[in-house]
Design a protein around this motif. Structure first.
Motif, PDB file in Angstrom:
ATOM      1  N   ASN A  68       0.822  -1.212   0.000  1.00  0.00           N
ATOM      2  CA  ASN A  68       0.000   0.000   0.000  1.00  0.00           C
ATOM      3  C   ASN A  68       0.856   1.261   0.000  1.00  0.00           C
ATOM      4  N   CYS A  69       1.905   1.257  -0.806  1.00  0.00           N
ATOM      5  CA  CYS A  69       2.815   2.408  -0.893  1.00  0.00           C
ATOM      6  C   CYS A  69       2.688   3.082  -2.259  1.00  0.00           C
ATOM      7  N   LYS A  70       3.052   4.342  -2.300  1.00  0.00           N
ATOM      8  CA  LYS A  70       3.024   5.099  -3.540  1.00  0.00           C
ATOM      9  C   LYS A  70       4.440   5.259  -4.074  1.00  0.00           C
ATOM     10  N   LEU A 102       4.217  -6.864  -3.228  1.00  0.00           N
ATOM     11  CA  LEU A 102       3.872  -5.501  -3.644  1.00  0.00           C
ATOM     12  C   LEU A 102       2.354  -5.296  -3.571  1.00  0.00           C
ATOM     13  N   TYR A 140      -1.401  -4.154  -2.900  1.00  0.00           N
ATOM     14  CA  TYR A 140      -2.110  -2.878  -2.778  1.00  0.00           C
ATOM     15  C   TYR A 140      -1.339  -1.686  -3.351  1.00  0.00           C
ATOM     16  N   CYS A 141      -0.310  -1.934  -4.124  1.00  0.00           N
ATOM     17  CA  CYS A 141       0.385  -0.859  -4.843  1.00  0.00           C
ATOM     18  C   CYS A 141      -0.221  -0.819  -6.251  1.00  0.00           C
ATOM     19  N   ARG A 142      -0.947   0.209  -6.565  1.00  0.00           N
ATOM     20  CA  ARG A 142      -1.659   0.284  -7.836  1.00  0.00           C
ATOM     21  C   ARG A 142      -0.688   0.604  -8.969  1.00  0.00           C
ATOM     22  N   CYS A 190      -3.367  -5.014  -7.234  1.00  0.00           N
ATOM     23  CA  CYS A 190      -2.451  -4.057  -7.863  1.00  0.00           C
ATOM     24  C   CYS A 190      -3.030  -3.455  -9.143  1.00  0.00           C
TER      25      CYS A 190
END
Length: 421
Positions: free
Chosen positions: A132-134, A157, A159-161, A188
């Motif tokens: 969940n990081c940007k 990785l 929840y990192c879109r 993702c």
């Protein structure tokens, strides 16, 4: 939290070396946070203090954003931690988990530099979790390059879109990686176009555990992912009498009462247990595709094609041990095909396969699939009695996602699951 117990200090009243090392680590970390005008991560501080008290080395660093920060409070940063690890020559840290942060280019650059020094670095990380990081496109490209040289065994990785360009940067760094065994890309934003690329990645790397829950691969993307797995399994089975399974030595002649498939199973198990770090090729032990829009709403015939490919994998792959297709609407016909494939797998004496499917099929078919697949302690418990027709068993918030599991009468245990974002 995993830690390594260390020996006590020799002299009475003298703290053991591990305590001295951790105290110095904490002091240096606080110094670098002050120098960079960032906050000390409360989780890191607590874990270090706990390790000092227990006199055990800290193996897992968990860096996360504080739940509540007063206005004007300086942010938590990854860079002071990485600088401290390098400066203190801390060799016990194997796992780095980063939750809910906006990672800057300098932070990713320093992390990538650390990963690229595998074999020479004082901190040989084996597990990296960025959840969940940007990260911007440059950071993902830099991280992708570092993955080519890292010694990581597990990369998460979740929840990192990612957009198409961003995920391509990661995929390019995973090809030809002979060390990475576990890859998790849950939620993702991967679409059908990522399927062929994922198939190429697993064909050229040592990845044997792939978690893709909560994306949107749909039938076409999942089909492209399965295709190299099936082709590899069928080729291996076809060529077995004439050639040996790679890196496992020649197989003995067929024994009376044993099948060719059972011999493949034994040989592939040896590959799984002993060669997982270096054996590259399109084979997986675990494949999780829950909640990926795999249903009959796409192009006509796409679900049928996917089902045919899936059943071929079940029948012929001696490597695969676990498949999760929960919360995908396969339908009764596809479920019946899966059941027949599981029975054929048993006839061929391949290892038992644990498979999860949606309960939105007939109860007879669902029970038969459970009976013919490996039982899971987390999804099926005979001792648990269910009184209501459908009751919520588990509900918890995890990083902004709600997970729910349902139970149904006469079956027992949690058999359906879904993440709600």
């Amino acid at each position: 939290m995993p830690r390594v117990k260390e020996g006590k200090g020799k002299a009475k009243g003298t703290p053991p070396p591990v305590v001295v090392s951790l105290q110095k680590f904490l002091k240096t970390y606080e110094k670098h946070c002050a120098h960079s005008r960032t906050s000390v991560c409360p989780a890191i501080w607590r874990d270090l203090k706990s390790s000092i008290t227990s006199e055990q080395s800290l193996r897992r660093f968990t860096l996360l954003r504080p739940d509540e920060s007063p206005p004007g409070h300086t942010p938590v940063s990854l860079e002071p931690l990485l600088v401290t690890i390098r400066e203190e020559h801390y060799t016990a840290g194997k796992e780095l988990c980063i939750w809910g942060l906006a990672l800057s280019n300098p932070e990713i650059a320093r992390l990538s530099w650390l990963l690229e020094l595998t074999g020479r670095t004082p901190c040989p990380l084996t597990t990296l979790e960025i959840i969940n990081c940007k990260m911007d496109t440059w950071s993902l490209g830099r991280l992708g390059k570092a993955l080519q040289f890292s010694g990581l065994h597990s990369l998460v990785l979740d929840y990192c879109r990612f957009g198409n360009e961003e995920i391509e940067r990661i995929f390019s760094g995973l090809e030809n990686n002979k060390r990475l065994q576990g890859l998790s890309l849950r939620y993702c934003g991967l679409g059908p176009g990522s399927g062929p690329r994922l198939g190429l990645v697993i064909s050229r790397s040592a990845v044997c555990k792939l978690h893709l829950d909560g994306n949107d691969l749909q039938c076409s993307g999942a089909l492209a992912l399965l295709r190299p797995l099936v082709e590899y399994a069928e080729t291996q089975e076809k060529d077995l009498p004439a050639t040996a399974v790679p890196n496992t030595g020649s197989l003995p002649p067929p024994q009376k009462g044993s099948s060719t498939l059972s011999q493949i199973a034994k040989s592939s198990q040896a590959v799984t247990n002993k060669k997982c770090l270096i054996e590259a090729g399109p084979w997986l032990v675990k494949l999780h595709l829950a909640d990926n829009g795999i249903d009959g709403h796409g192009e006509e015939g796409s679900l049928l094609e996917f089902t045919q490919m899936l059943t071929r994998l079940i029948k012929h792959s001696a490597h695969v041990q676990e498949i999760d297709l929960g919360n995908n609407t396969l339908g009764e016909k596809a479920a019946a095909d899966v059941l027949r494939a599981l029975r054929a797998r048993k006839t061929g004496r391949l290892p038992t396969l644990k498979i999860t499917v949606t309960p939105r099929i007939s109860s007879d078919t669902f029970r038969s699939i459970l009976k013919n697949s490996k039982k899971s302690n987390t999804t099926y418990r005979k001792k648990k009695k269910v009184r209501s027709r459908m009751s919520v068993l588990v509900s918890s918030i995890h990083q902004g996602a709600l997970y729910s599991a349902w139970t149904f009468p006469g079956v027992g245990g949690a058999i359906g699951c879904r993440f709600h974002t």
